[in-house]
Structure formats: C-alpha cells, structure tokens
Design a protein around this motif. Structure first.
Motif, mmCIF file in Angstrom:
data_model
loop_
_atom_site.group_PDB
_atom_site.id
_atom_site.type_symbol
_atom_site.label_atom_id
_atom_site.label_comp_id
_atom_site.label_asym_id
_atom_site.label_seq_id
_atom_site.Cartn_x
_atom_site.Cartn_y
_atom_site.Cartn_z
ATOM 1 N N GLY A 1 0.778 -1.229 0.000
ATOM 2 C CA GLY A 1 0.000 0.000 0.000
ATOM 3 C C GLY A 1 0.810 1.279 0.000
ATOM 4 N N ARG A 2 2.121 1.160 -0.245
ATOM 5 C CA ARG A 2 2.941 2.369 -0.232
ATOM 6 C C ARG A 2 3.923 2.342 -1.394
ATOM 7 N N LYS A 3 4.193 3.497 -1.944
ATOM 8 C CA LYS A 3 5.185 3.589 -3.020
ATOM 9 C C LYS A 3 6.480 4.162 -2.456
ATOM 10 N N TYR A 4 7.576 3.429 -2.622
ATOM 11 C CA TYR A 4 8.887 3.868 -2.150
ATOM 12 C C TYR A 4 9.704 4.392 -3.335
ATOM 13 N N ASP A 5 10.163 5.616 -3.259
ATOM 14 C CA ASP A 5 11.050 6.151 -4.295
ATOM 15 C C ASP A 5 12.396 5.451 -4.230
ATOM 16 N N MET A 6 12.921 5.064 -5.381
ATOM 17 C CA MET A 6 14.249 4.463 -5.433
ATOM 18 C C MET A 6 15.280 5.548 -5.775
ATOM 19 N N THR A 7 16.529 5.263 -5.426
ATOM 20 C CA THR A 7 17.612 6.224 -5.669
ATOM 21 C C THR A 7 18.549 5.665 -6.732
ATOM 22 N N ARG A 8 18.931 6.531 -7.652
ATOM 23 C CA ARG A 8 19.744 6.104 -8.790
ATOM 24 C C ARG A 8 21.231 6.240 -8.468
ATOM 25 N N SER A 9 21.999 5.196 -8.765
ATOM 26 C CA SER A 9 23.455 5.288 -8.680
ATOM 27 C C SER A 9 23.968 5.902 -9.982
ATOM 28 N N PRO A 10 25.200 6.366 -10.000
ATOM 29 C CA PRO A 10 25.731 6.938 -11.248
ATOM 30 C C PRO A 10 25.653 5.964 -12.428
ATOM 31 N N GLU A 11 25.744 4.657 -12.140
ATOM 32 C CA GLU A 11 25.694 3.660 -13.219
ATOM 33 C C GLU A 11 24.271 3.371 -13.694
ATOM 34 N N GLY A 12 23.295 3.867 -12.958
ATOM 35 C CA GLY A 12 21.914 3.634 -13.371
ATOM 36 C C GLY A 12 21.225 2.522 -12.614
ATOM 37 N N ASN A 13 21.800 2.131 -11.487
ATOM 38 C CA ASN A 13 21.170 1.117 -10.649
ATOM 39 C C ASN A 13 20.313 1.819 -9.601
ATOM 40 N N TRP A 14 19.039 1.456 -9.544
ATOM 41 C CA TRP A 14 18.117 2.090 -8.596
ATOM 42 C C TRP A 14 17.924 1.175 -7.395
ATOM 43 N N THR A 15 18.034 1.735 -6.201
ATOM 44 C CA THR A 15 17.882 0.923 -4.997
ATOM 45 C C THR A 15 17.016 1.643 -3.974
ATOM 46 N N VAL A 16 16.414 0.843 -3.107
ATOM 47 C CA VAL A 16 15.689 1.406 -1.965
ATOM 48 C C VAL A 16 15.594 0.334 -0.883
ATOM 49 N N THR A 17 15.589 0.774 0.345
ATOM 50 C CA THR A 17 15.294 -0.100 1.480
ATOM 51 C C THR A 17 13.991 0.383 2.098
#
Lengths: 379, 379
Positions: free
Chosen positions: B64-80
């Motif tokens: 029920g929640r949307k978590y924004d991911m963060t982009r690394s310089p290489e284009g890898n998106w991550t979130v915890t």
C-alpha cells in the motif's frame, strides 16, 4: 459494510492496467484473463498495446528486433509488428530502457528470468498435435517436491502420467527424462512446450507408448552462463549426478516405472540436448534412447571416434546398445546438426535426423521434435 | 562451431538484467535463480535493486505504499523499505509510471495479472507448518486439464493428492475444494499459499485426515470487478454451476474420492470465501464442511434468519447438518468477521472463529486459516 469499500480493500495492494478493445485480429492465447492485447492478425503480425502515460519511450523486443511503439494522446502505446514466425516467442516490453513483462501477458520462465510470451498460431491442422482435444483421455502433470542431498535443498520436478495410469494400477511404464534449454526451467516443456497435449494425443492415437515423462531443472536456467566458481564448460554439469543419483531413484520409488535401460530415455532441447549427450553417452547402462532437439553439441565431426570417451568408435556395438539416437533441428537454425548426423552416419552410427521446416531456435521446433521422437522410443 | 557464437544464438531473444551483490541481508526466497535482490534484513525491511539507466523515476509499490528508489551513477536504482509485515506480499516496480514485475522476482498471479512477490519470513518455528520438511512424506500437486461444456473450452485445476495416495490404491479420500481470491487464480493456493507443505506436515503429524484438495479457477481472477455483461453482484457467480455440474463429477470420476456430503468440504479466501458461502449454503446436500478465510461476506448480522434462503433460521437443523462452519480473519483486517461470527453464535449457529494475530488481508492470514481449518474437517 459498503461493497465499494470492500472492493477497494481487496485491491489495495494491486496496481491496475488499462486495456482498450479493438476489432482487429484475435487476442493471443498467451494473455492473462480478460486482456485484449496482444492480438494476432491473420498474416502473423502482432499488435501490442501498453498504457504508460508517463513513459518517454516504449518498445516491444521480440524475435531479435525492437519495435518502437507510438503514443496516443491518452498515453496508450501501440505497435503492429511485421509478420512473425509461427510458434511461441518470448518477448519483452522495454519501458524507458528496462525490459519488463507486458502487463497483459502470462509469464514464462525463459531468458533466465520470467518473460512475456506470445503464441503466433499455425493453421489448426498443423497445430492439432499439440492442441487440447476434448475427445481424448488426458494425463496429468504432477508437481513433486523432493529433497536433494547433493544440494541440501528441496527440488521440484514435473511428472507427466498418462490418463490410464489412474486405472491400470498394476501396469508399469517406461520413463522419458525431458530437459529444457539454457535460461529456462522445469516448467518450460509443459507450459511453452505443450508436452501434455502432445503425449495425450499420441497415446490416444496409438502413435507412441504410454509413458511417464519427467521434467526437472537442469541447473542451467540462468543466462550468465555459469554459476560463480563454475567454468563455462561445466555449465549445468551439476545436473547429471543429481539425475543419476537422486532424480531417477526418486522417480523409480514413487511411480510405477519400468527400471531397465530399454525403458529409460533422455532428451533435451538446446543446452538440454548438450546435457542429454553428456549424461547418456557416458551412462549407457542406464539409457537406451537418446534425443537432442536443436542440441548445443560441440563435437568436431572429424573426431567422431574419439569424442564421448570413444563411444562411437565401435559402431556395431553402439547400434546394438542404443535403440534410438535422434537429432532434431529447425531449418532456420544454423547449429550444424545436419553435419553431425551425416558424420555419425558415415561412421556407421544409426541415427535419425529431423529438420523442422521453417522454424527457428524456438519452441515450435521443439514441439515438433518431441512429436517425431516419441513414436521411435520404447518400441 | 565457436562456443561464443552459440551462446549468443541461444540468448538472441533475451534481454539481460544486471544485478549487484552486497553482503546485506538474505536474498528473498521468492527470486529467480541466481538473483541477488530483493534482500530481506533481519528487521523485516526489504532492499530492492533495479538496473534502469534510462529511466527517470523508479519506485517500489508494496504493502500500500510507493517507495522512491535512488539512482546510482551507473543507473542502478535501490531502496530499502520500512519494516514490512511478515508473510507474502505482491509488489510492483513502477518504471516511469508503469507498474511491472521486478525482473529479479518470480511471477505470481495476483492483482488480476502476473505480479512480483516477496516473502518476508517469520521465525522458523512460526513458519514450520508451511515449510518443506525433508523428513515427512510428500504429496503431489497435479495439474489436470478437462473440458468444460458450460464454457465450451478447456479448464485447468490443480489437485493435491497425499503421499499415501500412490500406495494405498484401494483407499478413497475426502475432498476439499479450496478457492483463491479476487484477482488470483487456481495457482495461488499452491504457489503463494504453500498448501502442499501445510497438508504434508499435518498429515504426517496425524493432525488432519489425509485428503484430496482441488483448486480451480473461480472466474474472479481479473480486477475490473466483472466481465462484460456481468453485474458486479454476479462477479464469479458463473463458478458455482461449473463446480457442481462439471468439476465435482470430473474429480469424482478421476480420483479415488469419497463422494458423500460428509466427505466434501469447500473453503475460500476473500472473494473465494464469498463464493464458498454462496455455493455451499444453497447446496447443503453436497457439502458438510465450510470455511471462509477473510471472506468477503456481505450479510447483515441483523438478518441472520433471512439470508441464504433462510438456512440459518433453524439453528438445530443447521447444526445437525453442517459439521464445520469456520470463519477466519487477520487481526489487522476490518472485514466484520468477528461480528458475523458473534451474530451466528447468538442465533444458535455453531461456528468456529479464528483471528490470526498481526496479519493483514494477505496470504499469511490464509495459510494460518487453512492450518486451523484442516484439523476440524472430515472427523
């Protein structure tokens, strides 16, 4: 309780996808329930539609080509492809550079991940052998979990049993071990390969012997080519001892099998063909029937007498021992299978070559190969 | 033939996804082979990673929640994420606004389409009842195709048979018909619900009777709420006659079943709970055991004597006839199940209420409900 609130609660975790309806073509057989796309036109073109109002670029990646989609003012992206080869194709939607499963597609394990898939249908007469026929008795595909001591983990296999297995409770059956290709898994032969329909139809028509078919994971279902610490040459080699020491004993103790070598076959497609030869040719005390469908076979036709531990050196002995050696290939592939078959024949090794007309390194080739292979074995 | 060329050919139709390795947490049990993400931290947080160098916005949509991911310089998106509730959750990656399956995830039919899924594990002791145990005998889950005259099309069901079914070939078994929820299909109970492990473990421990479990498609697996031309009130109503007229006769003629009402149960989750009451309470000549897990039940507790054709009006007669009436719910849901149970009790109707501590409208609630329900039936 208000019904509208309840419906909202039921769907709380779920995103939705819009899908439009058009009168064009026929909805593909490979979509999720109620989806209206992709559709297939009579000439084999496929129409895709993806709702992505915020995306800046959406493509369909299918059959080795990326098709740019066109955005409608509402944000619906559509494209119609060129005519596609008949049969089953994996495909991806590429949303701003990310290859994903089209939300309208069923998911298939291929390409080392879950993938979209679309069936471009053949003429009904051509497709009859792998089509569900209400008039014939139907076998079952049983998902079985067992514990692998070698991997110290549970493993899963799928086991086809013929319809009569339920009623002829004293009868024992021969067993075909049937392997998927690289980047695929134990689901492929049943889901994409239509193996249950092929078996049901052949058994009902008396074309092949009623048999058990076992589909397990060949440990080559990822596409990076090798596990960490695994040489490329060893890719999937861990499967052979699991098959010999764990799967076959599990099957023979769980199902009513015939356990002698004359009643045990192995076949596989692509990398599974490679694994089949690697497994069977070094263990002919266990297998008498061998099938390689578009097999990834790396042997030099000039060294026939030396490869596989010299198993082909004595053609007379080989032919007496191996009841079936089948090599299949699609006419549009370039895997060298015809040359290998010719070299084997020249060396006196009995083998059956089958070339599937007009098909690529894809499941329609392998459905046809299975259909050709089944009548040859366990006779 | 060069091996590198062959590998390229094998992968021609396939896109690839990069995945990084980190020492954090444990790879989720719900990923595809060799994937390194998502990972689960000891506190129940989940770490996601998606390679999307060209995307401008990537989110994870879960619980029920949307978590924004963060982009690394290489284009890898991550979130915890924040700590997540234990159990199985559907989730989507949202790539520039399009909800898609995380390329690292296995695919599950939920939300009316193929979805990603992640298991946030419980403590081993809590999870033992639905965990594969190498020490107990294992049943099979058989995929069966049959022809539906009502739909003029093949249909598919999954049938669990207990381990002993293979050897006790004269024994007949009671049957539980077990339904999924809205937006799901006949795969859910086995894939997400872990029903085979639950049954295997209970049967081995003597907690429940060895039984056959049938899981079919409830015709409510799409999320738009109704098929074209189908009223919302009728959503999935087409399933009841298919069950009564086609599925039950097919099962009784294909498997060694006990066919009397005392040996036939039906249960379902969410919308499947609604379908269960709609089906069983009007057909008590066919069913003696009834389970509703987080059932979407629309009845007014003040009208107990009138609903379902007045079946609850004569409590004595009902209690004599219905051997099991089970209502389950997660403590974090708000479906009114406790009130319904209390109203039934007040009207003299024997029923069992089970409230799963700390769980939502999700599969962990339903695994627990099944685990509670099984020991009650067929005694």
């Amino acid at each position: 309780m208000k019904r509208t609130i309840l419906f909202s609660a039921l769907l709380a975790a779920c995103s939705m996808t819009a899908s439009a309806t058009t009168p064009d073509g026929t909805v593909a057989s490979t979509v999720i329930p109620e989806a209206q796309y992709p559709r297939v036109l009579p000439d084999g073109k496929a129409m895709f539609s993806i709702f992505a109002p915020e995306a800046k670029d959406v493509k369909i990646d299918i059959c080795g080509r990326k098709y740019d989609m066109t955005r409608s003012p509402e944000g619906n992206w559509t494209v119609t492809t060129d005519p596609l080869v008949v049969g089953f194709h994996y495909y991806f939607a590429v949303v701003d550079g990310v290859g994903v499963i089209d939300p309208s597609s069923e998911a298939y394990y291929g390409c080392g991940r879950m993938s979209g898939g679309i069936e471009i249908p053949e003429a009904e007469t051509e497709a009859a052998y792998y089509t569900f026929d209400p008039k014939v008795p139907h076998g079952q595909v049983r998902e079985c979990q067992y514990f692998s001591a070698r991997e110290n983990a549970p493993r899963r296999c799928f086991v086809y049993t013929p319809a009569e297995y339920e009623t002829k409770t004293d009868k024992r059956y021969p067993v075909l071990y049937l392997q998927h290709g690289m980047g695929e898994d134990e689901r492929g032969w049943h889901q994409q390969g239509m193996m249950a329909n092929i078996l049901d139809n052949q058994i009902a028509a008396g074309k092949c012997e009623p048999m058990i078919v076992v589909m397990d994971y060949g440990n080559c279902g990822y596409i990076h080519g090798a596990r960490k610490g695994e040489k490329r040459d060893d890719f999937g080699a861990s499967f052979t001892p699991i098959l010999l020491e764990e799967i076959i004993p599990y099957i023979d103790s769980t199902f009513r099998t015939k356990t002698d070598r004359d009643n045990r076959a192995m076949a596989g497609l692509s990398w599974g063909g490679h694994q089949t030869l690697q497994t069977t040719l070094y263990n002919l005390d266990r297998f008498a029937h061998i099938g390689s469908f578009s097999g990834a076979l790396f042997f030099d036709p000039n060294k026939i007498r030396e490869i596989y531990g010299g198993v082909f050196a004595d053609a007379g002995a080989f032919n007496k021992r191996v009841k079936t050696l089948f090599l299949g290939i699609g006419s549009e592939e370039n895997f060298g299978t015809e040359k290998i078959s010719a070299a084997l024949t020249q060396a006196g090794i009995d083998n059956t070559l089958y070339v599937s007309p007009g098909t690529h390194h894809e499941w329609l080739t392998w459905r046809r190969c299975l259909n050709q292979f089944l009548p040859l074995i366990f006779k």
